[in-house]
Enzyme design. Structure first.
Site, PDB file in Angstrom:
ATOM      1  CD  GLU A 148      33.093  29.852 -18.724  1.00 27.34           C
ATOM      2  OE1 GLU A 148      33.792  28.737 -18.490  1.00 27.34           O
ATOM      3  OE2 GLU A 148      32.247  30.974 -17.688  1.00 27.34           O
ATOM      4  CD  GLU A 318      30.353  29.750 -13.548  1.00 26.04           C
ATOM      5  OE1 GLU A 318      31.162  30.208 -14.032  1.00 26.04           O
ATOM      6  OE2 GLU A 318      30.205  29.162 -14.484  1.00 26.04           O
ATOM      7  CD  GLU A 366      36.857  23.217 -12.819  1.00 25.53           C
ATOM      8  OE1 GLU A 366      36.160  24.098 -12.359  1.00 25.53           O
ATOM      9  OE2 GLU A 366      37.325  24.689 -13.935  1.00 25.53           O
ATOM     10  CG  PHE A 368      43.022  22.898  -4.758  1.00 27.95           C
ATOM     11  CD1 PHE A 368      42.301  22.319  -3.433  1.00 27.95           C
ATOM     12  CD2 PHE A 368      44.442  21.451  -4.852  1.00 27.95           C
ATOM     13  CE1 PHE A 368      43.326  21.563  -2.549  1.00 27.95           C
ATOM     14  CE2 PHE A 368      44.043  21.203  -4.032  1.00 27.95           C
ATOM     15  CZ  PHE A 368      43.980  20.791  -2.932  1.00 27.95           C
ATOM     16  CG  HIS A 369      38.631  25.852  -9.274  1.00 21.63           C
ATOM     17  ND1 HIS A 369      38.805  27.136 -10.569  1.00 21.63           N
ATOM     18  CD2 HIS A 369      40.069  25.549  -9.746  1.00 21.63           C
ATOM     19  CE1 HIS A 369      38.761  26.821 -10.989  1.00 21.63           C
ATOM     20  NE2 HIS A 369      39.976  26.081 -10.352  1.00 21.63           N
TER      21      HIS A 369
HETATM   22  C1  GLA Z   1      33.953  28.638 -15.022  1.00 21.01           C
HETATM   23  C2  GLA Z   1      32.793  27.409 -15.327  1.00 21.01           C
HETATM   24  C3  GLA Z   1      33.114  26.808 -13.961  1.00 21.01           C
HETATM   25  C4  GLA Z   1      34.743  26.697 -13.765  1.00 21.01           C
HETATM   26  C5  GLA Z   1      34.857  27.811 -13.209  1.00 21.01           C
HETATM   27  C6  GLA Z   1      36.322  27.863 -12.403  1.00 21.01           C
HETATM   28  O1  GLA Z   1      33.888  29.704 -14.684  1.00 21.01           O
HETATM   29  O2  GLA Z   1      32.159  27.982 -16.273  1.00 21.01           O
HETATM   30  O3  GLA Z   1      32.674  25.808 -14.067  1.00 21.01           O
HETATM   31  O4  GLA Z   1      35.307  25.977 -14.124  1.00 21.01           O
HETATM   32  O5  GLA Z   1      35.587  28.479 -14.138  1.00 21.01           O
HETATM   33  O6  GLA Z   1      37.167  28.781 -11.468  1.00 21.01           O
END
Ligand code: GLA
Length: 674
Positions: A148, A318, A366, A368-369
């Protein structure tokens, strides 16, 4: 190599966060879920290169061999989005600087300035080391460069690079002063050294300066990507190279321009709404990805599948298995929504569905993701749905081909940036939100939509929507004129064509670049307050914006009702060449916009993808040669019946007359020709 006949399924896999015993369980669970592609090593730089030039590849060798042994392919990432602590200590000048002049420190990710040679060299070195070791690894399906690209920096090195870029763009200072209208507030530059990045300043900044900085920075990040891409390609030209796009109008990257440099467009998509907004955001994100994919590198390796002869497939790299980030909290996706969102992407050409992330971590920022294997472990609803989705994707392996769409919507990164500048007539102007509102109207009315960027070929689209395309250069005016005079139907909304490519207002009445095409002349803007709306004589309502509009050849379709603009034109239609151009001087509310979508689509001869689909059911059709597949999504909370015929692939059931979809249900039919 990554097109082994299946749709891609998997996500970010971070084995470096776990002891090796967990890897064995991971592989077993991946097989159970029919995972076939994982992204490995995205943030593993400090584990791969614990000290400058010292590499520890042993664990990655083991992981890649394990995955290969299980038939799981790898999108191998270069870990350059998270430089190791030793790098930041050794190169404090490579840490990023904010517009306020604050140098950021190590402690998160993305702590680098992409313009600094030290960072670029270190990034190339780790990418080259990975290429050297793994370019021929049998598990390698895809290179996933970085993660990203979306940071910004205002350091001195960036300023030097900016000045170099400006010299190329403007040639000399006369050109720059003219483009930026530096005569205003005495900002005239007499030496290149006087120009810095647009740092925090006392009052309103210069719009030309802001806009060029955005363009420059997109190019700088792109150069950081192509640095790595070139060496990965050289190591094995058969392996496609990509990077994952982060969506959002704040992102400083022109994705359409980038698309020519990737072998495969890959997007990350996290809707920011939990309700029906998530569905429409999903549809728009997927339509955007498909639009960008048309630009993807013409020299892509044969491993990248073609959706149609001219459009390569793209990939949802993603997405979230469960929690969606909404304002102030995480919202767990309801049962079935993971499948529905994933298949909505596949319906629009994604070559699979990938997730962030495979296994939820015990700690870290992250923690709790959401993950396919959540903290609760495999005995969980989310993992059961993960298994279900793997099975569904296997059943859809035959789906291919282009996506049916007769309505194209225009998107333009620079207009998006320029409408975020301070000093505009309203703070509520937003190219992306205007695009989303237009897309929502056509999407809800059931029309197949595509997105295009100015200059794209428009064959096959009967209606072109141009929402708030604020910056229009002469080439874009010609592009629109050619489409219109060739018999196309145009729907242009307010502010489009108001300024040129340098954000200079075009004189003589708005919208300067498009007045003749639209047969209108706007004398004055009347932006509306947050709680204000305007009424239209046809019963519609609208918000955000209104204008004193005079027709100059166009016919009035609808007028303002009441207020200072009472009886003045609001929506117009103009015959121009063999085509028809509509102009909308305000932002219609959803119901009004939907009626306008129907009116303009009907006039253009466009019909919904599945005219018999009831409200709340989304229909998307893909077609390859003489076979077509109809995806039906029931976004409503009641059972719905859709007349259709064919073979329903998810349940392997023939359908003779109609499909019955439970609330939240999905069906995919290989259609029978009548
Ligand atoms: C982004 C990032 C990931 C992560 C997710 C979390 O898209 O690429 O590394 O941080 O969000 O939801």
């Amino acid at each position: 190599m990554w097109t082994d006949g299946r749709l891609c399924y998997g996500g970010d896999y971070n084995p470096e966060q776990w002891p090796a015993q967990v890897w064995t369980e991971d592989i077993a669970l991946m097989r159970q879920a029919k995972v076939n592609l994982v992204t490995v090593g995205v943030f593993a730089w400090s584990r791969l290169e614990p000290a400058p030039g010292r590499y520890t590849f042993g664990w990655l060798d083991e992981v890649l061999d394990l995955l290969h042994g299980a038939g799981i392919r790898v999108a191998l990432a270069t870990p350059t989005a998270s430089p190791p602590p030793w790098f930041s200590l050794a190169h404090p000048g490579a840490l990023p600087v904010t517009a306020d002049g604050v140098r950021l420190h190590h402690g998160s990710r993305d702590t680098y300035c992409a313009a600094t040679p030290a960072y670029r060299q270190a990034a190339r070195r780790i990418a080259a080391a990975l290429a050297d070791r793994y370019a021929e690894h049998p598990a390698l399906a895809l290179w996933h460069v970085h993660n990203e690209y979306g940071t910004i920096c205002h350091c001195e090195q960036t300023a030097r690079e900016f000045r170099r870029w400006l010299r190329t763009r403007h040639g000399d200072l006369t050109g720059l002063n003219d483009a930026w209208v530096t005569s205003f507030w005495g900002q005239h530059y007499s030496d290149w050294a006087q120009i810095s990045t647009p740092r925090a300043t006392q009052y309103l900044p210069n719009p030309g300066h802001l806009l060029d900085f955005r363009r420059f920075w997109s190019d700088t990040l792109l150069a950081a990507y192509t640095d790595q891409r070139d060496l990965l390609r050289a190591a094995n030209p058969a392996v496609p190279v990509t990077t994952n796009y982060v969506l959002g109008d704040w992102v400083p990257v022109d994705h359409a321009r980038w698309a020519a440099e990737v072998d495969l467009v890959a997007i990350d998509h996290y809707p920011s709404a939990a309700d029906g907004g998530a569905e429409e955001q999903t549809a728009l994100a997927a339509d955007l990805a498909r639009g960008w994919a048309r630009h993807a590198s013409a020299r892509r390796p044969p491993a990248v599948p073609a959706a149609t002869a001219s459009t390569p497939a793209w990939l949802l790299m993603e997405s979230a298995p469960s929690q969606i980030h909404t304002a102030g909290r995480m919202h767990s996706k309801e049962p079935g929504r993971m499948l529905r969102h994933s298949l909505a992407h596949v319906a629009r050409g994604s070559h699979g569905a990938m997730f962030f992330q495979w296994r939820a971590p015990v700690g870290g920022a992250e923690r709790f993701h959401t993950a396919l294997v959540p903290h609760a472990g495999p005995d969980s609803r989310v993992f059961r749905e993960t298994v279900e989705l793997g099975a569904a994707l296997e059943r859809l392996a035959e789906v291919r081909g282009g996506v049916e769409a007769s309505v194209a919507l225009t998107v333009d990164a620079a207009s998006g940036w320029a409408l975020r500048h301070p000093g505009l007539p309203s703070t509520r102007l937003d190219h992306h939100l205007e695009l989303a509102a237009a897309h929502r109207a056509f999407w809800r009315a059931g029309y197949g939509c595509a997105t295009v960027t100015p200059g794209d070929p428009l064959d096959g689209y009967r209606l072109l929507v141009v929402p708030a395309l604020y910056l229009v250069d002469d080439a874009t005016t010609d592009w629109l004129r050619e489409y219109l005079h060739g018999g196309g139907h145009l729907l242009v909304t307010y502010l489009s064509g108001t300024a040129d490519e340098h954000a200079r207002v075009r004189l003589g009445g708005y919208p300067g670049a498009l007045r003749d095409l639209l047969g209108v002349r706007v004398e004055e803007f009347h932006p509306l307050a947050d709680d204000e709306h305007v009424r239209l004589r046809d019963g519609g309502t609208a918000r955000i914006w209104s204008e004193t509009l005079r027709v100059a050849g166009a016919q009035v379709v609808s007028s303002y009702a009441g207020g200072v603009l009472d009886a003045m034109p609001a929506v117009t239609r103009h015959r121009s060449g063999a085509g028809t151009a509509w102009y909308v001087s305000t932002r219609p509310d959803d119901a009004t916009y939907r009626r306008l979508a129907d009116t303009t689509a009907r006039a253009a001869g466009v019909v919904p993808v599945c005219p018999a689909a009831p409200d709340g059911v989304e229909a998307v059709r893909r077609r390859h040669a003489d076979v077509s597949w109809l995806f039906l999504f029931n976004h409503s909370d009641r059972q719905q019946r859709v007349p259709a015929r064919g073979m329903e692939l998810l349940s392997a059931t023939p359908v003779e007359a109609a499909v019955t979809l439970p609330p939240g249900g999905v069906a995919v039919l290989r259609e029978k020709a009548d």
